[in-house]
Design an enzyme around this catalytic site. Sequence first.
Site, mmCIF file in Angstrom:
data_model
loop_
_atom_site.group_PDB
_atom_site.id
_atom_site.type_symbol
_atom_site.label_atom_id
_atom_site.label_comp_id
_atom_site.label_asym_id
_atom_site.label_seq_id
_atom_site.Cartn_x
_atom_site.Cartn_y
_atom_site.Cartn_z
ATOM 1 N N SER A 185 38.647 39.413 34.440
ATOM 2 C CA SER A 185 37.281 39.877 34.205
ATOM 3 C C SER A 185 37.128 41.223 34.891
ATOM 4 C CB SER A 185 36.304 38.835 34.873
ATOM 5 O OG SER A 185 34.909 39.661 35.163
ATOM 6 N N TYR A 222 33.545 33.842 42.367
ATOM 7 C CA TYR A 222 34.204 34.346 41.012
ATOM 8 C C TYR A 222 35.264 35.524 41.136
ATOM 9 C CZ TYR A 222 34.134 35.612 36.116
ATOM 10 O OH TYR A 222 34.396 35.704 34.719
#
Length: 263
Positions: A132, A145
Amino acid sequence: MNVAGRTALVTGASGGLGQAIARALAAAGAKLVLSGRRADVLEGLAAEIGATVAPADLSDPGSVRALAAAHAGTDILVANAGLPASGRLESFTEEQIDRALQVNLRAPMMLAHALAPAMVARGSGHIVFMSSLSGKAPAAGSSVYSATKFGLRGFAGALRAELHGSGVGVSAIFPGFIRDAGMFEDAGVTLPRGTGTKSPEQVSTATLRAIERNRGEIDVAPLALKLGATLSGIAPELAATVTRKAGGDAIAAQFEAGQRDKR
Ligand SMILES: NC(=O)c1ccc[n+]([C@@H]2O[C@H](COP(=O)([O-])OP(=O)(O)OC[C@H]3O[C@@H](n4cnc5c(N)ncnc54)[C@H](OP(=O)(O)O)[C@@H]3O)[C@@H](O)[C@H]2O)c1
């Protein structure tokens, strides 16, 4: 690597990006194995594209081992499954942090650990890790995350170097905000005006390109977000200030509220 006729194991194939990736690989002639927890969703997609299903809970190390053992001959691994794990650190339980690490980081590492040796023995294969832009640029509300996605980036780059010359390629994909389907779309977050998005099909096209051309890293994001991630790499404090002044904390709160049910 030409994907036609190759077996491809896609994790997170029941999700927004995984479905697009599975469709693209199937259209290119790969033989798909679809994994995720929701067997009903996997079966629906399998019927549409002609694939087999392999339901597994990747938060369970035993299930990760069993998935790899049952698909030891896999030519292409797309380690795409992931939890959004958004929110400030103090809002997580220890169990939630462990689950994010297990699903987002440990499972991709262990699947690669289990499947790569046979690929090397055959002299061909490819492994794709779905990171990501949060794996390149940290921001408030993404400590857990980002830990998993930065970890995936480091793992992918180092593994790529280890396997150089073996015939086995390794790639990492870095999506920004993806519209229409997937964890960003599901969260219902309103981005600041002018913040661009990309589509699941652009992620699947990038994934196919990464495999076919053995690309190390591909960003799937508008230029401004890519530049932001680059700035974060070379001037992290400046990038953090820019993000804060652009309202990063308020956006983070929206993500936490919209994705809490996926921890
Ligand atoms: N969408 C975006 O904007 C975006 C941006 C950057 C990166 N990404 C990354 O792209 C990947 C796919 O995300 P997405 O947007 O498609 O999200 P999604 O629609 O929420 O899908 C997540 C996928 O991961 C699977 N998964 C979650 N927990 C699991 C578990 N314990 N065991 C096995 N599978 C599990 C889900 O399967 P089940 O629900 O069936 O278990 C689902 O297939 C993720 O790694 C995410 O971090 C997405």
